[in-house]
Design a protein around this motif. Structure first.
Motif, PDB file in Angstrom:
ATOM      1  N   SER A  61       0.850  -1.187   0.000  1.00  0.00           N
ATOM      2  CA  SER A  61       0.000   0.000   0.000  1.00  0.00           C
ATOM      3  C   SER A  61       0.883   1.234   0.000  1.00  0.00           C
ATOM      4  N   ARG A  80      -0.420   4.291   0.612  1.00  0.00           N
ATOM      5  CA  ARG A  80      -1.137   5.323   1.365  1.00  0.00           C
ATOM      6  C   ARG A  80      -0.250   5.914   2.457  1.00  0.00           C
ATOM      7  N   VAL A 117      -1.840   3.366   6.898  1.00  0.00           N
ATOM      8  CA  VAL A 117      -2.467   2.107   6.524  1.00  0.00           C
ATOM      9  C   VAL A 117      -3.028   1.446   7.779  1.00  0.00           C
ATOM     10  N   TRP A 143      -5.618  -5.809   5.026  1.00  0.00           N
ATOM     11  CA  TRP A 143      -6.040  -4.435   5.309  1.00  0.00           C
ATOM     12  C   TRP A 143      -7.359  -4.461   6.066  1.00  0.00           C
TER      13      TRP A 143
END
Length: 69
Positions: free
Chosen positions: A27, A29, A32, A45
């Motif tokens: 990921s 982001r 997370v 996730w």
């Protein structure tokens, strides 16, 4: 990293997680949420599956909406 006993582990991203079968989940982001309850449909996730479902629990199985009430 931030740990919540009733929820996910929040990790500053980007993140790479090696799963049990050896595959790598990635990921990009900024933050997370990593699942720790293993109920997530998108494991590894978090998808908030750890949260109790209030509406159904409060109404019960016999509660019904009737027209005009």
């Amino acid at each position: 990293m931030s740990v919540d006993r009733a929820g996910p582990v929040l990790v500053e991203g980007p993140v790479e997680i090696v799963l049990d079968d050896g595959t790598i989940a990635r990921s990009d982001r900024f933050t997370v949420a990593v699942c720790t309850c293993r109920r997530s449909r998108t494991y590894s996730w978090c998808d908030t599956s750890h949260r109790p479902r209030e509406g159904a629990a409060l109404r019960g199985p016999s509660a019904r909406w009737e027209k005009g009430s």
